[in-house]
Write an enzyme that holds these catalytic residues in place. Structure first.
Site, PDB file in Angstrom:
ATOM      1  N   ARG A  51      37.727  39.584  35.465  1.00  0.00           N
ATOM      2  CA  ARG A  51      38.742  39.878  34.457  1.00  0.00           C
ATOM      3  C   ARG A  51      40.150  39.485  34.872  1.00  0.00           C
ATOM      4  O   ARG A  51      40.878  38.838  34.105  1.00  0.00           O
ATOM      5  CB  ARG A  51      38.787  41.388  34.152  1.00  0.00           C
ATOM      6  N   THR A  52      40.567  39.896  36.038  1.00  0.00           N
ATOM      7  CA  THR A  52      41.987  39.738  36.381  1.00  0.00           C
ATOM      8  C   THR A  52      42.350  38.261  36.493  1.00  0.00           C
ATOM      9  O   THR A  52      43.310  37.788  35.882  1.00  0.00           O
ATOM     10  CB  THR A  52      42.296  40.479  37.699  1.00  0.00           C
ATOM     11  N   ARG A 101      45.379  38.221  44.648  1.00  0.00           N
ATOM     12  CA  ARG A 101      44.497  39.339  45.018  1.00  0.00           C
ATOM     13  C   ARG A 101      44.059  39.129  46.456  1.00  0.00           C
ATOM     14  O   ARG A 101      43.709  38.017  46.854  1.00  0.00           O
ATOM     15  CB  ARG A 101      43.265  39.393  44.113  1.00  0.00           C
ATOM     16  N   HIS A 129      47.028  48.097  41.813  1.00  0.00           N
ATOM     17  CA  HIS A 129      46.601  47.027  40.895  1.00  0.00           C
ATOM     18  C   HIS A 129      47.493  47.135  39.640  1.00  0.00           C
ATOM     19  O   HIS A 129      47.036  47.521  38.570  1.00  0.00           O
ATOM     20  CB  HIS A 129      45.121  47.231  40.557  1.00  0.00           C
TER      21      HIS A 129
HETATM   22  N1   CP Z   1      39.520  45.203  36.411  1.00  0.00           N
HETATM   23  C1   CP Z   1      39.417  44.297  37.386  1.00  0.00           C
HETATM   24  O1   CP Z   1      40.238  44.204  38.309  1.00  0.00           O
HETATM   25  O2   CP Z   1      38.327  43.465  37.252  1.00  0.00           O
HETATM   26  P1   CP Z   1      38.031  42.213  38.167  1.00  0.00           P
HETATM   27  O3   CP Z   1      37.721  42.720  39.560  1.00  0.00           O
HETATM   28  O4   CP Z   1      36.858  41.506  37.542  1.00  0.00           O
HETATM   29  O5   CP Z   1      39.259  41.351  38.206  1.00  0.00           O
END
Ligand code: CP
Length: 307
Positions: A51-52, A101, A129
């Protein structure tokens, strides 16, 4: 320059303006489709993400900009020993803004201190986050119509849950927030978050029982027990299914409860709950794109300049 390392880097006025901008982008995306023409976002992901990373990339493309970066540190020169600081200095040669990240707490701050372009913390270990928090606030706002006078339950891994840590720090800014912390003893919220709630005068309680907490909640924020943060497999296996939200449990919940989860989920929300109109976790994903569009525009000084 401004960075987003911790959600507290934005004051309340900036947060509210960012959420208003995100809402305007949702209503009229065409107004913003060329705002980042000739601008480039670098996504430096040393840890897995769906997602991110993809919402940042989709956000930049939606603004007419470009994206460079890596999603696997092993394919970058980090695998040869390059430091975060050096990699960031390299990337600012190619990009106007960086989303990073990293598994280590504080890595995004190191990156921000190493370059002259805005850096966004897209998750640093089990710490923070903040761009997820923007997504979460936008989701609460669009579903409840307010960010005040809410009883918010956080359930699951509150110790390593960086989305929880960041969202709590944001909610401290709003009046009438009550927090219910639902976790096993081993996965309780870190004391720095509890101290911050005490300093802000927020009412909070701790419990191990989701069933007891559920009937009073306006928002339930479920989280995954994160295998990647455990030192030993045995503890993970023992704790991973402590909480499983299903339709039977939800019978006692309010009709207008907002059920959230940063995702990915494993077992903590039964798939049958996806059909429940109170389930908003996939809307949360959609909101993530718009929140990040607003964030990019504000950090680049293109819209709604930061103070
Ligand atoms: N919500 C979130 O951080 O999802 P991802 O780890 O898929 O980026």
């Amino acid at each position: 320059k401004r960075d987003l390392i911790n959600i507290t880097d934005l004051d309340l006025d900036e947060l509210d303006r960012l959420l208003a901008l995100a809402s305007d982008i949702i209503e009229s995306p065409e107004k913003y489709q060329d705002k980042c023409a000739h601008k480039t976002l670098a996504t430096l992901f040393y840890e897995p993400s769906t997602r991110t990373r993809l919402s940042f990339e989709s956000a930049m493309y939606g603004l007419g900009g470009n994206v460079v970066g890596f999603s696997d540190a092993n394919s970058s020169s980090a695998s040869k020993g390059e430091t975060v600081s050096d990699t960031t200095r390299v990337m600012e040669c190619f990009a106007d803004i960086i989303a990073m990240r990293h598994p280590k707490e504080g890595a995004a701050l190191v990156a921000a201190n190493s370059c002259d372009v805005p850096v966004i913390n897209a998750g640093d270990g089990g710490h923070l986050h903040p761009s997820q928090t923007l997504t979460d606030l936008l989701t609460i706002l669009r579903n409840k119509g307010r960010l005040t006078d809410l009883k918010v339950g956080f359930c699951g891994d509150l110790k390593f849950g960086r989305t929880v840590h960041s969202l709590i720090l944001a909610l401290l800014r709003y009046k009438g927030i009550e927090v219910v912390l639902i976790s096993p003893d081993e996965l309780k919220l870190p004391s720095y978050n509890k101290d911050a709630m005490d300093d802000a005068g927020i009412k909070w309680v701790e419990t191990t029982s989701l069933e007891e907490a559920l009937p009073e909640l306006d928002v339930l924020y479920m989280t995954r027990v994160q295998k990647e943060r455990f030192f030993n497999e045995e503890d993970y296996v023992r704790l991973k299914d402590t909480y499983i939200l299903d339709e039977q449990k939800l019978e006692s919940a309010k009709d207008d409860l907002v059920i959230m989860h940063p995702l990915p989920r494993v077992n903590e929300i039964s798939v049958e709950v996806d059909k429940d109109p109170r389930a908003k976790y996939f809307d949360q994903v959609k909101n993530g794109r718009y929140a990040r569009m607003a964030l990019i525009l504000m950090l680049l000084g293109i819209e709604g300049g930061l103070n």
